[in-house]
Scaffold this active site. Structure first.
Site, PDB file in Angstrom:
ATOM      1  N   ARG A 166     121.209  22.593  63.133  1.00  0.00           N
ATOM      2  CA  ARG A 166     120.848  21.233  62.729  1.00  0.00           C
ATOM      3  C   ARG A 166     119.338  21.050  62.769  1.00  0.00           C
ATOM      4  NH1 ARG A 166     124.853  17.179  65.894  1.00  0.00           N
ATOM      5  NH2 ARG A 166     122.877  16.040  66.111  1.00  0.00           N
ATOM      6  N   ARG A 198     114.740  12.790  71.040  1.00  0.00           N
ATOM      7  CA  ARG A 198     116.166  12.420  71.040  1.00  0.00           C
ATOM      8  C   ARG A 198     116.674  12.218  72.459  1.00  0.00           C
ATOM      9  NH1 ARG A 198     119.258  17.070  68.431  1.00  0.00           N
ATOM     10  NH2 ARG A 198     121.276  16.245  69.045  1.00  0.00           N
ATOM     11  N   ARG A 247     125.433   3.171  70.889  1.00  0.00           N
ATOM     12  CA  ARG A 247     124.361   3.809  71.655  1.00  0.00           C
ATOM     13  C   ARG A 247     123.440   2.828  72.321  1.00  0.00           C
ATOM     14  NH1 ARG A 247     123.167   9.689  69.684  1.00  0.00           N
ATOM     15  NH2 ARG A 247     125.070   9.752  68.476  1.00  0.00           N
ATOM     16  N   LYS A 257     130.234  16.125  73.053  1.00  0.00           N
ATOM     17  CA  LYS A 257     131.099  15.121  72.428  1.00  0.00           C
ATOM     18  C   LYS A 257     131.887  15.724  71.260  1.00  0.00           C
ATOM     19  CE  LYS A 257     127.583  12.373  71.461  1.00  0.00           C
ATOM     20  NZ  LYS A 257     126.464  13.160  72.037  1.00  0.00           N
ATOM     21  N   ARG A 259     122.944  26.005  69.681  1.00  0.00           N
ATOM     22  CA  ARG A 259     124.073  25.577  68.849  1.00  0.00           C
ATOM     23  C   ARG A 259     123.945  26.108  67.426  1.00  0.00           C
ATOM     24  NH1 ARG A 259     125.420  19.323  68.654  1.00  0.00           N
ATOM     25  NH2 ARG A 259     123.226  19.155  68.066  1.00  0.00           N
TER      26      ARG A 259
HETATM   27  P1  AP5 Z   1     128.295  19.432  70.959  1.00  0.00           P
HETATM   28  O1  AP5 Z   1     129.729  19.267  71.225  1.00  0.00           O
HETATM   29  O2  AP5 Z   1     127.836  19.704  69.591  1.00  0.00           O
HETATM   30  O3  AP5 Z   1     127.457  18.208  71.607  1.00  0.00           O
HETATM   31  P2  AP5 Z   1     127.362  16.690  71.181  1.00  0.00           P
HETATM   32  O4  AP5 Z   1     127.512  15.858  72.405  1.00  0.00           O
HETATM   33  O5  AP5 Z   1     128.263  16.379  70.032  1.00  0.00           O
HETATM   34  O6  AP5 Z   1     125.823  16.641  70.759  1.00  0.00           O
HETATM   35  P3  AP5 Z   1     125.121  16.038  69.479  1.00  0.00           P
HETATM   36  O7  AP5 Z   1     123.816  16.763  69.333  1.00  0.00           O
HETATM   37  O8  AP5 Z   1     126.014  15.979  68.309  1.00  0.00           O
HETATM   38  O9  AP5 Z   1     124.825  14.573  69.975  1.00  0.00           O
HETATM   39  P4  AP5 Z   1     123.797  13.565  69.437  1.00  0.00           P
HETATM   40  O10 AP5 Z   1     124.258  12.332  70.050  1.00  0.00           O
HETATM   41  O11 AP5 Z   1     122.399  13.920  69.667  1.00  0.00           O
HETATM   42  O12 AP5 Z   1     123.942  13.697  67.824  1.00  0.00           O
HETATM   43  P5  AP5 Z   1     124.767  12.877  66.745  1.00  0.00           P
HETATM   44  O13 AP5 Z   1     125.159  13.799  65.695  1.00  0.00           O
HETATM   45  O14 AP5 Z   1     125.793  12.058  67.391  1.00  0.00           O
HETATM   46  O15 AP5 Z   1     127.759  20.615  71.948  1.00  0.00           O
HETATM   47  C1  AP5 Z   1     126.400  21.029  71.944  1.00  0.00           C
HETATM   48  C2  AP5 Z   1     126.331  22.562  72.122  1.00  0.00           C
HETATM   49  O16 AP5 Z   1     126.749  22.894  73.448  1.00  0.00           O
HETATM   50  C3  AP5 Z   1     127.266  23.354  71.176  1.00  0.00           C
HETATM   51  O17 AP5 Z   1     126.635  24.566  70.842  1.00  0.00           O
HETATM   52  C4  AP5 Z   1     128.529  23.617  72.049  1.00  0.00           C
HETATM   53  O18 AP5 Z   1     129.184  24.835  71.662  1.00  0.00           O
HETATM   54  C5  AP5 Z   1     127.926  23.737  73.446  1.00  0.00           C
HETATM   55  N1  AP5 Z   1     128.797  23.190  74.500  1.00  0.00           N
HETATM   56  C6  AP5 Z   1     129.605  22.093  74.441  1.00  0.00           C
HETATM   57  N2  AP5 Z   1     130.218  21.888  75.638  1.00  0.00           N
HETATM   58  C7  AP5 Z   1     129.750  22.869  76.471  1.00  0.00           C
HETATM   59  C8  AP5 Z   1     130.004  23.178  77.856  1.00  0.00           C
HETATM   60  N3  AP5 Z   1     130.855  22.442  78.611  1.00  0.00           N
HETATM   61  N4  AP5 Z   1     129.372  24.258  78.390  1.00  0.00           N
HETATM   62  C9  AP5 Z   1     128.505  25.023  77.625  1.00  0.00           C
HETATM   63  N5  AP5 Z   1     128.236  24.759  76.328  1.00  0.00           N
HETATM   64  C10 AP5 Z   1     128.845  23.697  75.754  1.00  0.00           C
HETATM   65  O19 AP5 Z   1     123.618  11.927  66.180  1.00  0.00           O
HETATM   66  C11 AP5 Z   1     122.527  12.478  65.470  1.00  0.00           C
HETATM   67  C12 AP5 Z   1     121.512  11.390  65.121  1.00  0.00           C
HETATM   68  O20 AP5 Z   1     122.123  10.422  64.271  1.00  0.00           O
HETATM   69  C13 AP5 Z   1     120.977  10.581  66.296  1.00  0.00           C
HETATM   70  O21 AP5 Z   1     119.890  11.221  66.933  1.00  0.00           O
HETATM   71  C14 AP5 Z   1     120.540   9.304  65.574  1.00  0.00           C
HETATM   72  O22 AP5 Z   1     119.328   9.482  64.894  1.00  0.00           O
HETATM   73  C15 AP5 Z   1     121.651   9.115  64.557  1.00  0.00           C
HETATM   74  N6  AP5 Z   1     122.749   8.321  65.124  1.00  0.00           N
HETATM   75  C16 AP5 Z   1     124.000   8.764  65.449  1.00  0.00           C
HETATM   76  N7  AP5 Z   1     124.724   7.764  65.985  1.00  0.00           N
HETATM   77  C17 AP5 Z   1     123.919   6.666  66.004  1.00  0.00           C
HETATM   78  C18 AP5 Z   1     124.079   5.346  66.467  1.00  0.00           C
HETATM   79  N8  AP5 Z   1     125.214   4.926  67.046  1.00  0.00           N
HETATM   80  N9  AP5 Z   1     123.034   4.487  66.326  1.00  0.00           N
HETATM   81  C19 AP5 Z   1     121.889   4.873  65.755  1.00  0.00           C
HETATM   82  N10 AP5 Z   1     121.642   6.132  65.316  1.00  0.00           N
HETATM   83  C20 AP5 Z   1     122.663   7.026  65.446  1.00  0.00           C
HETATM   84 MG    MG Z   2     128.036  15.788  68.019  1.00  0.00          MG
END
Ligand code: AP5
Ligand code: MG
Ligand code: ZN
Length: 220
Positions: free
Chosen positions: A163, A174, A90, A15, A129
């Protein structure tokens, strides 16, 4: 013309990586609830201290906190030409809240793009990552290395971090939490004819290309 978008996908689906391209293209703000929480944690605000307890376990931060943050953010002037939500909603309760908020603000979603990835590859994506300390650019030790080893492509910084919620114990919960909530959300947006799915099991450039195709069809 404004464009109001939501990017969905399991943890590690890509994402944040794809969001960077989309917001460049449209010059709209990237609204990642995860990024907002991490900024609050590093500033040690009361909200950040509260959110950290959930994030470190891989659980969702309570909906009242998260929905309030999004409502405030969508009220800001820089969303007048559109926005890109990443990682919100989510669950169905958040999705219903978002509908109420965007109705009120007259900023309803134009499209939901789901990056679909086989959950089996996600552990490797997350454990490989690393992120630039200075500008937040995201890399991967195998799939997205900086052009010059140890130097950020975007800002030239040399310091990187991983992270804390990418630790193996947190990742497992997660993924479990998000996999369970994801299917009903997909149905929610399918029913509203907003959902577009891209195959996220391709390299980063190929996923970007597929997303661009969807977006150009929206433009026309
Ligand atoms: P990356 O682009 O970083 O992936 P991402 O989908 O953004 O993953 P996140 O870990 O950020 O998602 P998440 O939903 O767990 O965390 P968030 O911060 O939103 O890519 C990942 C890796 O893969 C990178 O190294 C990249 O280079 C590589 N990559 C990307 N595309 C690739 C491809 N096509 N091929 C190969 N490699 C690739 O949320 C964190 C926490 O916050 C949650 O766990 C929760 O506790 C809280 N939170 C956030 N939003 C909410 C909500 N709406 N409600 C409640 N709690 C929430
Ligand atoms: Mg992200
Ligand atoms: Zn950088």
């Amino acid at each position: 013309m404004s464009v109001n978008l939501l990017l969905m996908g399991l943890p590690g689906a890509g994402k944040g990586t794809q969001a960077a391209n989309i917001v460049d293209k449209y010059d709209i703000p990237h609204i990642s609830t995860g990024d907002i929480f991490r900024a609050a944690i590093s500033n040690k605000t009361p909200m950040g201290i509260e959110a950290k307890k959930y994030i470190d376990n891989g659980d969702l931060v309570p909906d009242d906190v998260t929905c309030g943050i999004v409502e405030d953010r969508l009220n800001q002037a820089d969303t007048k030409n559109g926005y890109l939500l990443d990682g919100f909603p989510r669950n169905i309760n958040q999705a219903n809240s978002l509908e109420v908020i965007t109705n009120k603000l007259d900023k309803n979603l134009d499209a939901v793009i789901e990056i679909n990835v086989d959950p089996k590859v996600l552990v490797e994506r997350l454990s490989g990552r690393f992120i630039c300390k200075n500008c937040g650019a995201t890399y991967h030790k195998l799939y997205k290395k900086p052009k010059v080893d140890g130097t950020c492509d975007v800002c030239g910084g040399h310091e990187f971090y991983q992270r804390s919620d990418d630790e193996p114990e947190t990742v497992k919960n997660r993924l479990d939490v998000n996999i369970e909530l994801n299917a009903p959300l997909i149905d929610f947006y399918k029913e509203r004819n907003l959902l577009f799915t891209v195959n996220g099991d391709q390299d980063i450039a190929a996923v970007t290309k597929d997303i661009d195709k969807i977006l150009s069809n929206l433009d026309s």
